[in-house]
Design a protein around this motif. Structure first.
Motif, mmCIF file in Angstrom:
data_model
loop_
_atom_site.group_PDB
_atom_site.id
_atom_site.type_symbol
_atom_site.label_atom_id
_atom_site.label_comp_id
_atom_site.label_asym_id
_atom_site.label_seq_id
_atom_site.Cartn_x
_atom_site.Cartn_y
_atom_site.Cartn_z
ATOM 1 N N LEU A 1 8.672 -2.132 29.845
ATOM 2 C CA LEU A 1 8.567 -0.731 30.093
ATOM 3 C C LEU A 1 9.634 0.350 30.976
ATOM 4 C CD1 LEU A 1 6.610 1.451 29.263
ATOM 5 C CD2 LEU A 1 5.234 1.315 31.205
ATOM 6 N N LYS A 2 9.936 -0.538 32.009
ATOM 7 C CA LYS A 2 10.852 0.004 33.012
ATOM 8 C C LYS A 2 12.184 0.267 32.253
ATOM 9 C CE LYS A 2 12.888 -0.670 37.654
ATOM 10 N NZ LYS A 2 12.762 -1.554 38.783
ATOM 11 N N TYR A 3 12.462 -0.862 31.723
ATOM 12 C CA TYR A 3 14.013 -0.895 30.918
ATOM 13 C C TYR A 3 13.835 0.399 29.833
ATOM 14 C CZ TYR A 3 18.093 -1.913 27.891
ATOM 15 O OH TYR A 3 19.103 -1.827 27.223
ATOM 16 N N PHE A 4 12.917 0.395 28.964
ATOM 17 C CA PHE A 4 12.875 1.255 27.713
ATOM 18 C C PHE A 4 12.497 2.388 28.174
ATOM 19 C CE2 PHE A 4 13.009 -2.884 25.484
ATOM 20 C CZ PHE A 4 14.000 -2.564 24.483
ATOM 21 N N SER A 5 11.577 2.771 29.106
ATOM 22 C CA SER A 5 11.376 4.157 29.450
ATOM 23 C C SER A 5 12.795 4.660 30.296
ATOM 24 C CB SER A 5 10.260 4.346 30.313
ATOM 25 O OG SER A 5 10.783 3.415 31.589
ATOM 26 N N ILE A 6 13.372 4.245 30.896
ATOM 27 C CA ILE A 6 14.723 4.738 31.625
ATOM 28 C C ILE A 6 15.746 5.092 30.435
ATOM 29 C CG2 ILE A 6 16.838 4.247 33.036
ATOM 30 C CD1 ILE A 6 14.711 2.793 34.805
ATOM 31 N N GLN A 7 15.728 4.090 29.419
ATOM 32 C CA GLN A 7 16.616 4.109 28.466
ATOM 33 C C GLN A 7 16.217 5.342 27.521
ATOM 34 O OE1 GLN A 7 18.480 0.847 25.250
ATOM 35 N NE2 GLN A 7 16.581 2.105 24.323
ATOM 36 N N MET A 8 15.040 5.613 27.269
ATOM 37 C CA MET A 8 14.707 6.680 26.665
ATOM 38 C C MET A 8 15.165 8.172 27.168
ATOM 39 S SD MET A 8 10.776 7.849 25.457
ATOM 40 C CE MET A 8 10.476 6.480 24.402
ATOM 41 N N VAL A 9 14.917 8.275 28.539
ATOM 42 C CA VAL A 9 15.497 9.448 29.175
ATOM 43 C C VAL A 9 16.718 9.716 29.260
ATOM 44 C CG1 VAL A 9 15.438 10.486 31.296
ATOM 45 C CG2 VAL A 9 13.255 9.224 30.838
ATOM 46 N N LEU A 10 17.522 8.371 29.285
ATOM 47 C CA LEU A 10 18.970 8.318 29.443
ATOM 48 C C LEU A 10 19.452 8.947 28.033
ATOM 49 C CD1 LEU A 10 19.848 5.386 31.556
ATOM 50 C CD2 LEU A 10 20.078 7.850 32.108
ATOM 51 N N ASN A 11 18.923 8.604 27.113
ATOM 52 C CA ASN A 11 19.216 8.536 25.458
ATOM 53 C C ASN A 11 19.319 10.153 25.294
ATOM 54 O OD1 ASN A 11 18.607 8.064 22.339
ATOM 55 N ND2 ASN A 11 20.221 7.130 23.074
ATOM 56 N N VAL A 12 18.081 10.708 25.340
ATOM 57 C CA VAL A 12 17.922 12.082 25.151
ATOM 58 C C VAL A 12 19.132 12.769 25.898
ATOM 59 C CG1 VAL A 12 16.282 12.792 26.689
ATOM 60 C CG2 VAL A 12 16.405 13.900 24.590
ATOM 61 N N ALA A 13 19.474 12.584 27.259
ATOM 62 C CA ALA A 13 20.478 13.171 27.842
ATOM 63 C C ALA A 13 21.773 12.870 27.141
ATOM 64 C CB ALA A 13 20.322 12.717 29.227
ATOM 65 N N PHE A 14 21.989 11.766 26.694
ATOM 66 C CA PHE A 14 23.025 11.409 26.013
ATOM 67 C C PHE A 14 23.428 12.249 24.644
ATOM 68 C CE2 PHE A 14 24.313 8.803 22.278
ATOM 69 C CZ PHE A 14 25.778 8.674 22.522
ATOM 70 N N ILE A 15 22.258 12.277 23.964
ATOM 71 C CA ILE A 15 22.314 13.094 22.576
ATOM 72 C C ILE A 15 22.710 14.461 23.052
ATOM 73 C CG2 ILE A 15 20.864 14.073 20.819
ATOM 74 C CD1 ILE A 15 21.742 11.073 20.352
ATOM 75 N N ALA A 16 22.057 15.040 23.968
ATOM 76 C CA ALA A 16 22.555 16.796 24.393
ATOM 77 C C ALA A 16 23.805 16.953 24.784
ATOM 78 C CB ALA A 16 21.262 16.984 25.312
ATOM 79 N N LEU A 17 24.179 15.844 25.850
ATOM 80 C CA LEU A 17 25.357 16.049 26.742
ATOM 81 C C LEU A 17 26.574 15.541 26.427
ATOM 82 C CD1 LEU A 17 23.705 15.600 30.260
ATOM 83 C CD2 LEU A 17 23.913 17.807 29.045
ATOM 84 N N ILE A 18 26.429 14.314 25.331
ATOM 85 C CA ILE A 18 27.706 13.813 25.058
ATOM 86 C C ILE A 18 27.816 13.861 23.431
ATOM 87 C CG2 ILE A 18 28.769 11.410 24.790
ATOM 88 C CD1 ILE A 18 27.578 10.895 27.543
ATOM 89 N N ALA A 19 26.764 13.512 22.630
ATOM 90 C CA ALA A 19 26.797 13.318 21.160
ATOM 91 C C ALA A 19 27.074 14.845 20.686
ATOM 92 C CB ALA A 19 25.621 12.592 20.669
ATOM 93 N N ILE A 20 26.034 15.449 20.872
ATOM 94 C CA ILE A 20 26.189 16.984 20.163
ATOM 95 C C ILE A 20 27.279 17.651 20.446
ATOM 96 C CG2 ILE A 20 25.322 19.093 20.204
ATOM 97 C CD1 ILE A 20 22.248 17.866 20.506
ATOM 98 N N PRO A 21 27.859 17.706 21.794
ATOM 99 C CA PRO A 21 29.392 18.314 22.099
ATOM 100 C C PRO A 21 30.421 17.533 21.161
ATOM 101 C CG PRO A 21 28.149 18.242 24.211
ATOM 102 C CD PRO A 21 27.229 17.393 23.044
ATOM 103 N N TYR A 22 30.326 16.163 21.102
ATOM 104 C CA TYR A 22 31.495 15.635 20.548
ATOM 105 C C TYR A 22 31.393 15.990 18.952
ATOM 106 C CZ TYR A 22 33.963 11.799 18.282
ATOM 107 O OH TYR A 22 34.551 10.892 17.310
ATOM 108 N N TRP A 23 30.046 16.076 18.405
ATOM 109 C CA TRP A 23 30.099 16.286 16.864
ATOM 110 C C TRP A 23 30.527 17.804 16.659
ATOM 111 C CZ3 TRP A 23 24.424 14.171 17.127
ATOM 112 C CH2 TRP A 23 24.494 12.520 16.885
ATOM 113 N N TYR A 24 30.178 18.651 17.692
ATOM 114 C CA TYR A 24 30.919 20.150 17.573
ATOM 115 C C TYR A 24 32.414 19.964 17.545
ATOM 116 C CZ TYR A 24 26.634 22.896 17.984
ATOM 117 O OH TYR A 24 25.321 23.527 17.471
ATOM 118 N N LEU A 25 32.786 19.273 18.527
ATOM 119 C CA LEU A 25 34.275 19.053 18.871
ATOM 120 C C LEU A 25 34.925 18.542 17.603
ATOM 121 C CD1 LEU A 25 36.696 19.020 20.913
ATOM 122 C CD2 LEU A 25 36.269 16.719 21.248
ATOM 123 N N ILE A 26 34.608 17.543 16.759
ATOM 124 C CA ILE A 26 35.076 17.042 15.634
ATOM 125 C C ILE A 26 34.601 17.800 14.364
ATOM 126 C CG2 ILE A 26 35.329 14.793 16.531
ATOM 127 C CD1 ILE A 26 32.988 13.996 14.829
#
Length: 469
Positions: A441-466
């Protein structure tokens, strides 16, 4: 004897509870009055689909048996024709998965995958942190070489246990659990570099094509996801080394050198597999030029492995192939097909999606991720992507954007979970009983929080960029 009787009584009560869970929700749907938008066919579709989903989730009946019965139920109820429910068999996805399953067994038998992993580990120095990062790095290569996610997780999990034993790490210790999650990171997280490494995305792609929309080509997918996946994988590797920091420093370079030497020189089978892989990747990368569907490429390369003189596969290879998975995949795809026939997809999009569009495109992409995480509690990743692909495609049309960012966000969400049963991949890892649920639970709950941050801060800006968004 008294304890046995009590256990039997508890088992009967649990079984009764499970059947009530299967019966009551569909009964509630049955009692809902039909309207012009919620038709009788739609009601029957939701009842049949919900029963199948609950039977899968509660494991009351064999998964494949339910998958075989589901299309028949659609036909007998009159909500769809045989042509509708068996349409997925005319698409290339079932054959892509079948070919991928067989090829995964061929590649595993050759020993080439272990050679690659050990080579990367030696370059990482053989320390605990070095092993985590080296496994993750090898995952980028193996994602292209071994299309089957179960084969990858089995390969890396077995390797991780060998490493744990060689380094003398105790069961449930931070170091041993960290290595297991390092194996998961390599087998699953890193696989997002390749279209054929993410099965729910393949299902999503196929569903898009079934309604006349273009899915991502192999090369397009790589352009859209390779750079950000590399960042995401190393973020998770760093996280593993921090939250599962080994209590004592280990040095396992000599062990890996020994294991690498045991493999000896590159065998003839490994050389043949290397050539097969080069041809496979070349064909996948140029699919937009030659126009051959990915499924037919995989079947063709599988056939070559059985040819006299090649001899990379035989009856034993076929015995390792889980043919039942093909029926499960086509059944989940049938849900999406029938959903389009009865208008259920449009009904879902009109009912639910207004809430997902109140904050602009970025909000919608993140809301799609949230939808995926929630749906994954009751649907398998295959079933979720097959069921929601068409409604999400219709949503993207209404917003005048490509459906691909929604598909990518949805696929990421399917790998965020809190319970082992939500996906067979972490379930396989957890089933080794080498970690506690608290650690899981510790691993996947932290991964979940980091993943939504990754989508918002890295993935979406990159998809806008390309220019994808």
């Amino acid at each position: 004897m008294g304890e046995a009787a009590e256990q039997t009584a508890r088992d009967r009560k649990l079984l009764l509870l499970k059947y009530l869970i299967v019966i009551i929700p569909p009964l509630i749907i049955y009692l809902i009055p039909t309207t012009q938008t919620f038709t009788q066919d739609m009601k029957v579709f939701f009842i049949i689909t919900l029963v199948a989903i609950l039977l899968w989730a509660l494991e009351l009946i064999n998964l494949i048996v339910v998958a075989l019965a589901l299309p028949v139920a659609f036909i007998l109820s009159g909500v769809a024709t045989a042509g509708d429910v068996y349409a997925p068999w005319s698409q290339d996805l079932p054959y892509l998965v079948l070919g991928a399953l067989i090829l995964s067994a061929v590649f595993e038998e050759s020993g080439l995958m272990k050679r690659l992993a050990y080579w990367f580990i030696l370059r990482g120095g053989g320390s605990y942190k070095g092993i985590i990062y080296a496994l993750s790095t090898s995952g980028f290569i193996v994602a292209f070489l071994v299309p089957g996610s179960l084969a990858r997780i089995a390969l890396y999990a077995g390797m991780a246990f060998g490493i744990i034993k060689a380094l003398g790490l105790k069961k449930f210790s931070k170091g041993s659990v960290g290595l297991l999650f390092g194996a998961y990171n390599a087998a699953v997280t890193a696989s997002f570099v390749s279209l054929t490494g993410v099965e729910p995305m393949l299902v999503f792609n196929s569903q898009l094509e079934s309604i006349g929309m273009e899915g991502a080509s192999w090369l397009q997918y790589a352009l859209h996801n390779v750079p950000i996946t590399i960042i995401w994988t190393y973020v998770m590797a760093f996280m593993i080394t921090k939250i599962f920091k080994n209590e004592e420093e280990v040095e396992g370079k000599s062990y890996f050198q020994q294991q690498y030497q045991v493999l000896g020189k590159l065998s003839m089978s490994e050389k043949k597999v290397t050539i097969i892989l080069i041809v496979l990747v070349a064909l996948l990368a140029t699919s937009s030029i030659h126009g051959i569907a990915l499924g037919w490429i995989f079947i063709g390369m599988t056939f070559i492995c059985f040819l006299p003189g090649i001899n990379l596969a035989d009856d034993n290879t076929m015995a390792k192939t889980n043919f039942g998975m093909i029926f499960f995949i086509t059944a989940t795809m049938a849900i999406g097909q029938v959903s389009a026939v009865v208008g259920a997809g449009k009904f879902i999009s009109e009912s639910l999606f207004p809430l997902m569009t109140i904050g602009g495109t970025t909000f919608t992409v993140i809301a799609t991720w949230v939808l995926s995480v929630v749906v994954n509690f009751v649907l398998t990743p295959f079933a979720a992507s097959a069921t929601m692909a068409i409604p999400l495609a219709e949503l993207s049309q209404s917003l005048d954007i490509s459906p691909l960012p929604l598909a990518y966000s949805f696929s990421h969400g399917l790998y965020q979970l809190l319970l082992p049963y939500e996906s067979t991949l972490p379930l396989l890892l957890f089933s080794y009983m080498a970690m506690t649920y608290k650690q899981f639970l510790k691993y996947f709950s932290i991964q979940m929080v980091l993943n939504v941050a990754f989508i918002a801060l890295i993935a979406i800006p990159y998809w806008y960029l390309i220019g994808l968004l």
